[in-house]
Scaffold this active site. Structure first.
Site: not given
Length: 302
Positions: A176-178
């Site tokens: 996951f990331c922003t």
């Protein structure tokens, strides 16, 4: 009180002659009083912008009409004041810089998991969940049990993952990331290295904080964002962090009370990273910004 509409987006597709679109897009942003940054490259576009709702919609419409552009998701939020000082459309080699030739999310990418189903991934003991963001971002918030690669830039991620995979050859992987864009590149890289399957959070942390009820959330802390809000919380409400304008890292009230904190010049995280000459330059910049504020103007620097 006037609220500004904030829009974060990206789109991977083959964009022919991106330089041809720079000035027209910049004109649309400027004419509609929209600030922020849009990156253009052969592989597509990436950006976060803010302004009046009608102006933001005009900018998004211009992006949707770029030749060959497929439909793309936009993550909307609001800010009580304009979170950007400048309006920029920049040409880049990559819209998110990994630095590895041949990585193409249009050719191969991980499987998407919706925010509503993400908790099931987090609860799976056989899945290693990796936060692909940089260490300073992870430091103010992440998902419960997530692995922090402790990278200073996304360029470091491939080397970190190669070692990580060698030590964990048989584990399932989730990322996951922003907002989702780094995972597009990260999962594409992972698949190129022979991993059979990898999943990632669709729409990123921002979409999760928007859609998942706080009572059901597995998110801990706040999410760093690359604009004047610094961080956001559940419901994409503005967070509690400020920012050190020397190193650009988020800072909390405890850091601001530290002896190493000088507004615009240094904080406990970067006090040993800059020379005396650099800190003098930062101090002069802060002085000019304060003078501009007194005149009711923006100080944009160089």
């Amino acid at each position: 009180m006037t609220e500004f509409t904030v829009a974060a987006f990206y789109n991977f597709f083959r964009l022919e002659t991106p330089e041809r679109h720079r000035e027209p897009l910049l004109a649309v942003l400027t004419d509609n009083e929209v600030c922020g940054t849009i990156l253009l490259a052969d592989e597509g576009f990436n950006g976060t912008i803010a302004g009046p709702q009608a102006g933001v919609e005009a900018a998004l419409s211009a992006l949707r009409h770029l030749p060959g552009a497929p439909a793309f998701e936009v993550k909307f939020s609001a800010a009580p004041k304009q979170p950007f000082l400048r309006t920029k459309v920049r040409l880049k080699k990559e819209i998110v810089t990994m630095g590895v030739e041949g990585i193409d999310p249009n050719a191969q990418v991980g499987r998407y998991v919706t925010p509503k189903a993400w908790n099931e991934v987090l609860a799976d003991p056989d899945t290693l969940v990796i936060d692909t963001r940089n260490d300073y971002e992870v430091g103010i918030g992440t998902f419960e049990g997530a692995i922090n690669p402790r990278t200073d830039s996304f360029r470091e991620f491939p080397a970190w993952f190669d070692q990580f995979r060698a030590e964990n050859p048989d584990k399932k992987i989730a990322m996951f990331c922003t907002g989702g864009i780094r995972c597009e590149k990260a999962t594409s890289y992972v698949l190129s290295q022979g991993v059979d399957d990898v999943v990632h959070l669709q729409g990123g942390i921002l979409k999760y904080l928007e859609e998942v009820d706080k009572a059901e959330s597995r998110w801990e802390g706040e999410c760093f964002v690359f604009d004047g809000r610094v961080s956001v919380r559940h419901g994409l409400e503005p967070g509690t962090y400020d920012q050190c304008f020397a190193c650009r890292r988020p800072i909390d009230e405890a850091m601001k009370a530290h002896i190493a904190y000088v507004p615009g010049v240094s904080c406990p995280q970067c006090i040993d990273e800059f020379s005396a000459e650099e800190r003098e330059r930062f101090a002069e910049r802060s002085k000019q910004m304060a003078l501009a504020a007194e005149r009711g103007e923006k100080h944009l620097g160089r």
